[in-house]
Design a protein around this motif. Structure first.
Motif, PDB file in Angstrom:
ATOM      1  N   GLY A  23      -1.195  25.006 -66.382  1.00  0.00           N
ATOM      2  CA  GLY A  23      -1.533  26.239 -65.902  1.00  0.00           C
ATOM      3  C   GLY A  23      -2.931  25.855 -64.938  1.00  0.00           C
ATOM      4  N   LYS A  24      -3.397  26.978 -64.416  1.00  0.00           N
ATOM      5  CA  LYS A  24      -4.753  26.897 -63.811  1.00  0.00           C
ATOM      6  C   LYS A  24      -5.857  26.501 -64.710  1.00  0.00           C
ATOM      7  CE  LYS A  24      -7.218  29.249 -60.280  1.00  0.00           C
ATOM      8  NZ  LYS A  24      -7.010  28.415 -59.339  1.00  0.00           N
ATOM      9  N   LEU A  25      -6.356  25.431 -64.190  1.00  0.00           N
ATOM     10  CA  LEU A  25      -7.542  24.784 -65.322  1.00  0.00           C
ATOM     11  C   LEU A  25      -8.688  25.691 -65.151  1.00  0.00           C
ATOM     12  CD1 LEU A  25      -6.648  21.099 -64.547  1.00  0.00           C
ATOM     13  CD2 LEU A  25      -6.052  22.259 -66.452  1.00  0.00           C
ATOM     14  N   LEU A  26      -9.314  25.830 -63.947  1.00  0.00           N
ATOM     15  CA  LEU A  26     -10.701  26.630 -63.935  1.00  0.00           C
ATOM     16  C   LEU A  26     -10.521  28.037 -63.038  1.00  0.00           C
ATOM     17  CD1 LEU A  26     -13.087  23.598 -63.259  1.00  0.00           C
ATOM     18  CD2 LEU A  26     -12.626  25.130 -65.437  1.00  0.00           C
ATOM     19  N   GLU A  27     -11.316  28.862 -63.232  1.00  0.00           N
ATOM     20  CA  GLU A  27     -11.336  29.962 -62.419  1.00  0.00           C
ATOM     21  C   GLU A  27     -11.976  29.419 -60.928  1.00  0.00           C
ATOM     22  OE1 GLU A  27     -11.952  31.018 -66.818  1.00  0.00           O
ATOM     23  OE2 GLU A  27     -12.653  29.645 -65.233  1.00  0.00           O
TER      24      GLU A  27
END
Length: 392
Positions: free
Chosen positions: A209-213
């Motif tokens: 999924g999304k690794l970082l904001e």
């Protein structure tokens, strides 16, 4: 002479470079208006027409065998035409390749965070059909089948269906499901089915999924180009977070004793680096010591956490990592060779880079044999035909 020669080498990471329309005949008709080429290839303007031209052969040129490791992505031999793939693996010289999608990696993971479970499992079925069909041209190509972790019963069904279709490994997301842990006892049928089939469970980059904001990239400076020169893939900062999802998922599976209860089940961590592995193993052992008194699940474990890793987890270092150091500090059983063919990230000469690292570390010939061959054979189990295991 093939690129890989002089020893048996199995490739734990290779890809299909899909083109527009690739999923249509594999996906059930009622979902085709949802899973469009625009969704599967979310790139810059003109990108889809470029891929369409490639697919039609308008951009095709004669292939020089000497360029087998130089051509990348859609320009590589066998990247999207399945009937060219046998020739590519001949030129590469690998005894086998564990095959992954490119276009469906991020999309399948995105569906894990959505509410349409029917769609997620439909795409998983199409994924398996697509992979098995592409790999059917050569027994050295080992297809993976995707299994969502959204619903306990449907996950078990998806695993059975993928195995029956001919998948040689089951790919699951390293992203934690929204409502339960990947170590939930409701997934015991998944582990049991896979262990009984003698096949591995694998994680792959893109599945976390999304690794970082997004805020990390709002630094008041101009955008930084990614590995491919655009702005929609990995950059140095989000690269550093690639290991977090599989690290967390595997820790849960080990601490909640999934690997203890299914001792013949193997897990592969593919294209997510391995520099993190030695410290993670030691940190789990430290946590085991610190919390042993108060957690019954830890007292029930028959091995230390690091020993489960050595017994059941196999990981692919990147060519730019210090593979010799990783092997020395994680154990001879853990690391696997991979090329990432035909992705740009794999580089033009991964064997040379791995060899340089291992020479510096004093890696023995026995350790190299495990890295290039034996650890992959152990990971794949029944998924690798006996005649391929030590193929010359």
């Amino acid at each position: 002479m093939p690129y890989a020669s002089g020893r048996v080498i199995h490739d734990a990471d290779a890809h299909i470079m899909e083109v527009p329309g690739f999923l249509e005949r594999h996906l059930e008709a009622k979902y085709r208006a949802i899973v469009t080429d625009a969704v599967l290839f979310p790139r810059r303007e003109g990108f889809h027409s470029h891929l369409t031209d490639i697919h039609r052969g308008e951009a095709a040129v004669a292939f020089d065998d000497s360029e087998i490791m130089l051509r990348k992505n859609w320009d590589a031999l066998g990247s999207f035409r399945k009937h060219d793939r046998a020739r590519s693996i001949d030129l590469l010289g690998f005894a086998s390749q564990l095959m992954f999608t490119t276009a469906l990696l991020n999309y399948s993971t995105a569906l894990e965070g959505g509410q349409d479970h029917d769609l997620a499992y439909a795409v998983a079925r199409a994924h398996a059909r697509h992979m098995v069909d592409f790999c059917s041209v050569d027994r050295r190509l080992l297809p993976t089948g995707y299994v969502p972790l959204l619903d306990f019963e449907r996950t078990a069904t998806a695993a059975r269906e993928a195995i029956e279709l001919g998948a040689k490994a089951l790919l699951i997301p390293s992203r934690c499901p929204d409502d339960h842990s990947p170590s939930h006892i409701g997934f015991d049928p998944l582990w049991a089915i896979t262990q009984e089939a003698g096949l591995p469970i694998v994680f792959h980059v893109g599945g976390g999924g999304k690794l970082l904001e997004e805020a990390y990239f709002n630094n008041g400076l101009p955008p930084v180009p990614d590995f491919h020169g655009g702005d929609d893939n990995f950059r140095s900062i989000d690269y550093m977070a690639i290991a977090y999802p599989p690290m967390k998922a595997l820790t849960a599976l080990i601490v909640d004793r999934v690997l203890d209860r299914f001792p013949r089940l193997k897990f592969g961590v593919i294209e997510q680096g391995a520099s993190w592995v030695p410290g993670w193993m030691r940190n789990m052992d430290s946590a085991h010591n610190a919390f042993y008194k108060n957690e019954e699940r830890l007292r029930k474990m028959s091995l230390k956490p690091s020993e489960y890793v050595q017994r059941q987890v196999r990981v692919t270092p990147y060519p730019h990592e210090d593979a010799g150091w990783i092997i020395a500090n994680s154990g001879d059983e853990v690391c696997l060779f991979s090329s990432d063919y035909p992705h740009v990230e794999g580089g033009r000469h991964p064997i040379k880079r791995f060899e340089a690292s291992m020479a510096k570390a004093g890696t023995t010939e026995a350790q190299k044999q495990r890295f290039y061959c034996d650890n992959f054979v152990d990971l794949m189990g029944a998924g690798l035909a006996p005649e391929l295991r030590a193929a010359a």
